[in-house]
Enzyme design. Structure first.
Site, short mmCIF file in Angstrom:
data_model
loop_
_atom_site.label_atom_id
_atom_site.label_comp_id
_atom_site.label_asym_id
_atom_site.label_seq_id
_atom_site.Cartn_x
_atom_site.Cartn_y
_atom_site.Cartn_z
CG ASP A 280 93.70 4.32 -6.67
OD1 ASP A 280 93.03 4.07 -5.95
OD2 ASP A 280 94.40 5.52 -6.72
C1 BGC Z 1 92.79 6.92 -4.01
C2 BGC Z 1 93.60 6.29 -3.20
C3 BGC Z 1 92.84 5.60 -2.24
C4 BGC Z 1 91.78 4.60 -2.58
C5 BGC Z 1 90.97 4.17 -1.47
C6 BGC Z 1 91.58 6.14 -4.50
O1 BGC Z 1 90.38 7.10 -4.99
O2 BGC Z 1 93.35 7.34 -5.05
O3 BGC Z 1 94.75 6.96 -2.65
O4 BGC Z 1 93.61 4.85 -1.51
O5 BGC Z 1 90.87 5.83 -3.33
O6 BGC Z 1 90.20 4.87 -0.89
#
Ligand code: BGC
Length: 755
Positions: A280
């Site tokens: 993530d």
């Molecule tokens: C979130 C994800 C997301 C990613 C990209 C993160 O902060 O937890 O769900 O896909 O950002 O934007």
């Protein structure tokens, strides 16, 4: 030099394409032989970026990274124009010309925005959910995107956690069905340019963050993990999802991002996952905050655990060369991940044509098309949950005077919730505009804002209320204006609740009540004595005890998306009868959280006759009951259920099955859908089991007066669970079958599983 490499690829391709199936392995092997360690690591770097041209000029930072060959994927850059610029840079200005993979958070629609995912799950309509994903894929791929960071399938039992809005609620059986539908919808067969790779997230258990606080730790028994949380992830894997995003939390004390047991032993070896894994956002670097070592050490740990793409932290490009030099990882470890990324690009056909998904004409036709908007409107209407409808106040008549009140009634930016990265707000209608358009002068509708979202402007700032659209105004002037309008109206429609960003990432709450200023507005509106319909907006279950006691009609509309205004009219004025059912329990008090219907049996359950008794598992000041239970939702019509009939009363352990059937009759005046629900309970088992678990559902359409037989096949597979030894077993003995219209309103019959 660069061109000779491109020529070489083409030659190689011509060679491999002679065979019917392209030999991707051979192609990628050949390419990797030419790559330096640095270039291989560059492929593992997944970077976020805003538009190529900003108000401050060209986005040079990303240009430099791409030109250096330090980028394998870019995310949340959107549109054929911008993606083409970056793709051209990668293909024409780097030594090997390896194309970029474009990812994006396409979560509940792209430019055509569908309701929040939690709302979509309340439709219980897997065809609609698949269709939403299909349309999202068509739009996003037309905009140059190859890969979405969806579906989010984290089971969540705690409404304080703001990301409950992104998932399918508290039930793993339903969550698994939604996961399958979404992967199918996004990916299809992954053989055409309007299909996109999906990414199941956040692996794993992110929805169980302690205290309902985002990014927090998780601590969970194996029993709970596998019986209650893992099923939806596994369903997505079995459906062939291309990728997995790792969660921020730890599991058994090891952050998921560095958790080899999770990402390699379980996911790859046990479950057979063949795709690629991304961290993530910034999670690799943040392993240092989890006390796992300095940036070099944590980069090595993440890679060794199985994380292929480093999203957003740039730690792999900064540290992995060094980590190889000092023996923390080997080049072969880097190769494994690099290979996975290159294989994906090859299979997408990007080496053959890096611009395959970059067609401005297609983009223009596909985005926010008439057909996509019609689908979003139809599907949104399926997600509104009718929570209360005293004296058949709804549907409203299409004549007379409607006083439309509330900060959400005319708020263009607040209709679609937290994940709407490609929103074109200027194209969408507010409820007020949609209602005027819908009624076309038949009924007169007037609008007054009535209140701010919160009295405290700082709370609005934190939830990103768009002040240029909705400045914070004087509370009493707003209220007076609304009350004047209320006097004028025959009926008051109050659009109140959470603004769009009060759910979604990083908006956790310790108070689940309607925001203060709006609650006072609602009270004042009710005091006028006029009939009030509450359109309740939220991205989570909220505390609605007071509203349930005082407001005659409540339609929970979540955040309904770009066509939400029109869809609300369709339901409000009776063209469509509400059919959605809650997929999360609505508590009486935030103090009940975590709160969910399928909890395990306790030694001293709440008494049946009265909700408080000393020395029982109850609170002294509030019963254990929900205001609105899981599976609950009313209709404009009424349904009657016949007694449940079983095809036999016992089945054998070795592959036996029976059918449970019920006849459902539409006894009211409206044609409508009903979601018939099947729950099972294992009252005698080797471990404590949930008091009931959803194990089947069917959404049936019944014309007024019509009856249909709904049958559920019950197999021993459906009765299996992980026992104390973590064996997946069905244990012989008595079972309860419960069928009905929600998780509380059920008829029970029993059967035996015999050895
Ligand atoms: C979130 C994800 C997301 C990613 C990209 C993160 O902060 O937890 O769900 O896909 O950002 O934007």
């Amino acid at each position: 030099m660069r061109y000779s490499f491109i020529l070489l690829y083409l030659l190689l391709y011509v060679q491999v394409s002679v065979a019917q199936e392209i030999d991707y392995d051979k192609f990628v092997d050949g390419l990797m032989r030419k790559m330096t360690l640095r270039e291989k690591i560059g492929q593992l770097n997944l970077l976020p970026t805003g538009p190529v041209t900003t108000a401050y000029g060209q986005n040079e930072e990303i240009f430099e990274d791409v030109r250096r060959g330090d980028v394998g994927g870019v995310f949340n850059l959107r549109g054929v124009h911008d993606n083409t610029i970056i793709q051209r840079m990668a293909v024409e200005e780097t030594r090997l010309g390896i194309p970029i993979l474009f990812g994006c958070d396409v979560i509940h629609g792209y430019e055509t925005i569908f309701p929040l995912n939690i709302a979509l799950s309340c439709s219980w309509d897997m065809n609609a959910i698949e269709e939403m994903a299909r349309i999202s894929a068509r739009e996003a791929t037309a905009s140059g995107i190859h890969w979405t960071f969806s579906p989010m399938v984290d089971i969540c039992k705690d409404a304080r956690w703001s990301r409950i809005s992104e998932g399918a609620g508290e039930d793993p059986f339903l969550g698994a069905a939604v996961a399958r539908a979404m992967v199918k919808g996004y990916q299809g067969n992954l053989d055409s340019i309007d299909e996109m790779m999906a990414c199941v997230k956040h692996f794993a258990l992110y929805g169980a963050s302690e205290g309902g606080r985002d990014y927090n730790m998780v601590d969970m028994s194996c029993n709970r993990m596998f019986n209650e949380y893992m099923l939806p992830y596994k369903a997505a894997i079995d459906e062939g999802v291309s990728s997995v995003m790792v969660s921020f939390n730890d599991i058994n004390g090891i952050p998921a991002t560095a958790n080899k047991w999770l990402l390699t032993d379980l996911l790859r070896k046990q479950w057979g996952f063949k795709g690629f894994i991304t961290s993530d956002h910034s999670a690799v670097k943040e392993l240092s905050n989890h006390s796992l070592g300095d940036e070099r050490e944590v980069s090595a740990k993440a890679l060794l655990a199985g994380v292929d793409f480093d999203m957003g932290s740039r730690s792999y490009v900064a540290q992995l060369e060094n980590a190889v030099k000092c023996g923390l990882v080997s080049e072969a470890d880097v190769d494994v991940s690099c290979r996975r990324i290159l294989m994906v690009k090859a299979k997408l056909g990007l080496f053959e044509n890096p611009y395959r998904f970059l067609d401005a004409k297609r983009e223009k036709c596909e985005l926010y098309s008439k057909a996509n908007r019609a689908a979003a409107r139809r599907i949104a209407a399926e997600t509104f949950v009718l929570l209360k409808n005293a004296n058949h106040l709804l549907p409203l008549s299409k004549s007379g005077r409607i006083a439309l009140v509330g900060p959400l009634a005319h708020a263009r930016t607040q209709m679609h919730g937290n994940w709407a990265v490609a929103a074109k707000n200027e194209k969408y209608s507010t409820i007020f505009e949609a209602m005027q358009q819908y009624l076309k002068g038949k009924a007169e509708v007037r609008y007054s804002k009535g209140s701010n979202y919160f009295y405290d402007e700082e709370m609005e700032r934190r939830t990103w209320v768009n002040f240029s659209e909705q400045p914070h105004l004087n509370d009493s002037i707003l209220l007076d204006d609304a009350l004047r309008l209320a006097e004028w109206g025959d009926v008051i429609v109050a659009a109140l609740g959470e603004p769009g960003d009060l759910s979604g990432e990083s908006s956790c709450r310790t108070n689940l009540d309607m925001p203060d200023a709006q609650h006072d507005l609602l009270k004042a509106l009710l005091a006028t004595g006029k009939p009030v319909v509450l359109l309740n907006f939220a991205g989570r279950p909220t505390v609605m005890g007071w509203e349930n006691a005082h407001v005659p009609a409540i339609l929970h509309v979540w955040h309904p998306g770009s066509e939400g205004g029109a869809a609300i009219c369709d339901v409000l004025f009776g063209d469509v009868s509400p059919s959605a059912k809650l997929t999360t329990s609505f508590p009486q008090s935030v103090g009940q959280e975590p709160f969910y219907y399928n909890h395990r049996a306790t030694s001293r359950p709440q008494a049946k006759e009265k909700w408080f008794e000393k020395f029982r598992s109850n609170y002294i000041d509030c019963s254990n009951d929900a205001v609105y239970p899981f599976g609950y939702g009313l209709s404009y019509t009424t349904f009657e259920y016949s007694p449940v009939i079983l095809s036999c009363n016992d089945i054998c352990l070795d592959g036996g099955e029976l059918t449970a059937s019920v006849t459902v009759t539409n006894t009211g005046k409206y044609d409508a859908f009903e979601v018939v629900q099947l729950y099972l309970h294992d009252p005698v088992a080797s471990i404590t089991r949930p008091i009931k678990e959803l194990k089947g559902f069917e959404r049936v359409f019944l014309k007024s007066g019509e009856s249909k037989v709904v049958s559920f096949k019950i197999t021993t597979d459906l009765l299996k669970f992980y026992n104390a030894n973590m064996d997946f077993v069905c244990e012989p003995g008595l079972f309860n079958i419960m069928i009905g219209t929600n998780s509380e309103d059920l008829q029970q019959v029993d059967f035996m599983v015999k050895e």
